[in-house]
Design a protein around this motif. Structure first.
Motif, PDB file in Angstrom:
ATOM      1  N   LYS A 127       0.847  -1.195   0.000  1.00  0.00           N
ATOM      2  CA  LYS A 127       0.000   0.000   0.000  1.00  0.00           C
ATOM      3  C   LYS A 127       0.879   1.241   0.000  1.00  0.00           C
ATOM      4  O   LYS A 127       1.814   1.354   0.787  1.00  0.00           O
ATOM      5  N   VAL A 128       0.564   2.167  -0.902  1.00  0.00           N
ATOM      6  CA  VAL A 128       1.327   3.419  -0.984  1.00  0.00           C
ATOM      7  C   VAL A 128       0.609   4.496  -0.174  1.00  0.00           C
ATOM      8  O   VAL A 128      -0.599   4.686  -0.316  1.00  0.00           O
ATOM      9  N   VAL A 129       1.357   5.162   0.709  1.00  0.00           N
ATOM     10  CA  VAL A 129       0.783   6.208   1.560  1.00  0.00           C
ATOM     11  C   VAL A 129       1.594   7.483   1.381  1.00  0.00           C
ATOM     12  O   VAL A 129       2.830   7.461   1.510  1.00  0.00           O
ATOM     13  N   LEU A 130       0.935   8.583   1.058  1.00  0.00           N
ATOM     14  CA  LEU A 130       1.649   9.864   0.948  1.00  0.00           C
ATOM     15  C   LEU A 130       1.949  10.362   2.359  1.00  0.00           C
ATOM     16  O   LEU A 130       1.133  10.224   3.268  1.00  0.00           O
ATOM     17  N   PHE A 131       3.109  10.961   2.537  1.00  0.00           N
ATOM     18  CA  PHE A 131       3.654  11.103   3.891  1.00  0.00           C
ATOM     19  C   PHE A 131       4.512  12.339   4.002  1.00  0.00           C
ATOM     20  O   PHE A 131       5.274  12.682   3.089  1.00  0.00           O
TER      21      PHE A 131
ATOM     22  N   PHE B  55      10.215   3.691   3.331  1.00  0.00           N
ATOM     23  CA  PHE B  55      10.088   5.138   3.125  1.00  0.00           C
ATOM     24  C   PHE B  55      10.946   5.552   1.945  1.00  0.00           C
ATOM     25  O   PHE B  55      12.087   5.102   1.805  1.00  0.00           O
ATOM     26  N   ILE B  56      10.402   6.417   1.093  1.00  0.00           N
ATOM     27  CA  ILE B  56      11.217   7.072   0.066  1.00  0.00           C
ATOM     28  C   ILE B  56      10.891   8.560   0.072  1.00  0.00           C
ATOM     29  O   ILE B  56       9.721   8.946   0.222  1.00  0.00           O
ATOM     30  N   GLY B  57      11.944   9.362  -0.007  1.00  0.00           N
ATOM     31  CA  GLY B  57      11.742  10.802  -0.015  1.00  0.00           C
ATOM     32  C   GLY B  57      13.072  11.524  -0.026  1.00  0.00           C
ATOM     33  O   GLY B  57      14.109  10.944  -0.382  1.00  0.00           O
ATOM     34  N   ILE B  58      13.034  12.796   0.350  1.00  0.00           N
ATOM     35  CA  ILE B  58      14.232  13.639   0.292  1.00  0.00           C
ATOM     36  C   ILE B  58      14.742  13.950   1.698  1.00  0.00           C
ATOM     37  O   ILE B  58      15.935  14.029   1.939  1.00  0.00           O
TER      38      ILE B  58
ATOM     39  N   CYS C 162       5.596   7.578   1.103  1.00  0.00           N
ATOM     40  CA  CYS C 162       6.264   8.398   0.091  1.00  0.00           C
ATOM     41  C   CYS C 162       6.131   9.864   0.464  1.00  0.00           C
ATOM     42  O   CYS C 162       5.008  10.378   0.603  1.00  0.00           O
ATOM     43  N   GLU C 163       7.274  10.531   0.601  1.00  0.00           N
ATOM     44  CA  GLU C 163       7.245  11.948   0.936  1.00  0.00           C
ATOM     45  C   GLU C 163       6.607  12.747  -0.198  1.00  0.00           C
ATOM     46  O   GLU C 163       6.898  12.508  -1.378  1.00  0.00           O
ATOM     47  N   THR C 164       5.759  13.688   0.158  1.00  0.00           N
ATOM     48  CA  THR C 164       5.188  14.572  -0.860  1.00  0.00           C
ATOM     49  C   THR C 164       6.230  15.622  -1.245  1.00  0.00           C
ATOM     50  O   THR C 164       7.095  15.968  -0.440  1.00  0.00           O
TER      51      THR C 164
ATOM     52  N   ARG D 120       2.075  10.557 -10.224  1.00  0.00           N
ATOM     53  CA  ARG D 120       2.297   9.110 -10.150  1.00  0.00           C
ATOM     54  C   ARG D 120       2.088   8.591  -8.729  1.00  0.00           C
ATOM     55  O   ARG D 120       1.555   7.501  -8.531  1.00  0.00           O
ATOM     56  N   LEU D 121       2.509   9.369  -7.728  1.00  0.00           N
ATOM     57  CA  LEU D 121       2.331   8.932  -6.339  1.00  0.00           C
ATOM     58  C   LEU D 121       0.842   8.866  -5.990  1.00  0.00           C
ATOM     59  O   LEU D 121       0.389   7.911  -5.361  1.00  0.00           O
ATOM     60  N   HIS D 122       0.080   9.888  -6.416  1.00  0.00           N
ATOM     61  CA  HIS D 122      -1.369   9.866  -6.162  1.00  0.00           C
ATOM     62  C   HIS D 122      -2.014   8.650  -6.819  1.00  0.00           C
ATOM     63  O   HIS D 122      -2.863   7.988  -6.227  1.00  0.00           O
ATOM     64  N   ARG D 123      -1.605   8.353  -8.065  1.00  0.00           N
ATOM     65  CA  ARG D 123      -2.197   7.210  -8.757  1.00  0.00           C
ATOM     66  C   ARG D 123      -1.805   5.900  -8.072  1.00  0.00           C
ATOM     67  O   ARG D 123      -2.644   4.998  -7.923  1.00  0.00           O
ATOM     68  N   ALA D 124      -0.543   5.803  -7.651  1.00  0.00           N
ATOM     69  CA  ALA D 124      -0.094   4.585  -6.978  1.00  0.00           C
ATOM     70  C   ALA D 124      -0.839   4.403  -5.655  1.00  0.00           C
ATOM     71  O   ALA D 124      -1.130   3.292  -5.231  1.00  0.00           O
ATOM     72  N   ALA D 125      -1.156   5.532  -5.002  1.00  0.00           N
ATOM     73  CA  ALA D 125      -1.904   5.488  -3.730  1.00  0.00           C
ATOM     74  C   ALA D 125      -3.393   5.317  -3.997  1.00  0.00           C
ATOM     75  O   ALA D 125      -4.182   5.200  -3.051  1.00  0.00           O
ATOM     76  N   GLU D 126      -3.764   5.303  -5.296  1.00  0.00           N
ATOM     77  CA  GLU D 126      -5.158   5.155  -5.725  1.00  0.00           C
ATOM     78  C   GLU D 126      -6.060   6.203  -5.102  1.00  0.00           C
ATOM     79  O   GLU D 126      -7.180   5.926  -4.726  1.00  0.00           O
TER      80      GLU D 126
END
Ligand code: TXA
Ligand code: MG
Length: 318
Positions: free
Chosen positions: A234-238, A252-255, A295-297, A310-316
């Motif tokens: 599950k992809v969660v924006l974070f 976690f992936i981000g900057i 995933c960091e916004t 792409r992150l929004h789509r992956a998070a559906e």
């Protein structure tokens, strides 16, 4: 239907092109993501792309050209807006949608009277397309719904035994798909955000209409209707300052470094690196059977706009 073909791995663009000219399907590198190509004029070969990827037939393919003159085989007229875009961005990660010529089969365009065309700037793609001699229709070389492949190994993971050949190039340098602009209407219209930022397009076409949800665009750019870019996790924006639940089996992936330690984390040094790495990171999370990917916004400017899409789509949640 079950089928199995031996998937040949090669670093030779000429050898890969021979499969295209035999009516086969071949994965090849571009600067954005790997594509799964077939001769655009061979309907049976085009059918095999949809079969191998399990791609819904209402999702059109992008046609890749190696030289500008091939536009004459694909379209009957070039609007002024298209000429400007082509002058500025070909070869590169931009797809222009044009009125199709009679020679382009409807299976390639999912029944539309328009065709998306792009000329990749990746060197190996250029050698491959030159050797093919025909325009090559190619969607991304993943199983439908999965994250787009940015390495030949990711293509093999999804399509081994389902395609004739993989041209083994480098990992792709951009990592997100091309920007798609429709040039067939009164005003040029952005159909898909991508590797060329909207800010760059506006410098060339100040009157471009930006994509907005719920205004009928979904039917104009049919691919956007489908589930996309999804890992099994599950992809969660974070936001990295936020608290995460369940991080023991999460990634976690981000900057910016998050407050807590995740099982797997990737800290990128820039938005460009984040964009380049995100699809492969999703795949690695699935290989390690992690449950969640935080995933960091990022700011929606430059490549950040396409990355957030792409992150929004992956998070559906788009
Ligand atoms: O960078 C890329 O665009 C990569 C590489 C391989 O070139 N290709 C790619 O294709 O990502 P893919 O799987 O996203 O599929 C092509 C998408 C469709 O889903 C649709 O959104 C758009 O391109 N498209 C293609 N032809 C179109 C048309 N005639 N009208 C509107 N949209 C079109
Ligand atoms: Mg795709």
């Amino acid at each position: 239907k079950t089928f199995y073909v031996k998937t040949v791995l090669t670093t030779s663009p000429v050898q890969a092109s021979m499969f295209i000219n035999d009516g086969g399907v071949v994965a090849f590198p571009t600067e954005t993501v790997y594509g799964l190509g077939a001769n655009v004029f061979n309907k049976d070969a085009l059918g095999r792309i949809f079969e191998a990827k399990q791609r819904p037939p209402d999702n059109p393919l992008i046609v890749h050209i190696g030289k500008i003159e091939q536009l004459n085989e694909l379209t009957v007229e070039l609007p002024e807006t298209a000429k400007k875009l082509i002058r500025s961005f070909f070869p590169g990660p931009l797809t222009v949608v044009l009125k199709k010529s009679d020679r382009v089969p409807y299976i390639a365009t999912a029944g539309l009277d328009t065709v998306g065309v792009r000329m990749p700037r990746n060197g190996m793609a250029g050698e491959f397309l030159a050797a093919c001699g025909v325009p090559v229709a190619a969607p991304s070389a993943n199983l439908s719904g999965r994250p787009s492949p940015t390495t030949w190994q990711a293509v093999l993971e999804d399509l081994d035994g389902r395609i004739d050949c993989i041209l083994q190039g480098e990992a792709t340098v951009i990592g997100l798909e091309s920007t798609v602009v429709d040039c067939t209407g009164e005003r040029p219209e952005l159909l898909r955000t991508g590797a060329i930022p909207i800010e760059e397009l506006k410098k060339i076409l100040p009157n471009i209409v930006e994509f907005s949800e719920g205004e009928g665009n979904a039917s104009r750019s049919p691919g956007l209707r489908h589930r996309h870019y999804s890992p099994k996790a599950k992809v969660v924006l974070f936001h990295p300052n936020a608290d995460a639940t369940d991080y023991g089996s999460s990634a976690f992936i981000g900057i910016n470094s998050p407050k807590i330690n995740f099982r797997l984390q990737k800290i990128c040094s820039s938005t460009d690196e984040y964009a380049r790495s995100v699809f492969e990171f999703f795949r690695e999370c699935d290989r390690q059977e992690l449950n969640r990917i935080y995933c960091e916004t990022v700011l929606t400017e430059g490549i950040g706009t396409a990355l957030m899409d792409r992150l929004h789509r992956a998070a559906e949640d788009l």
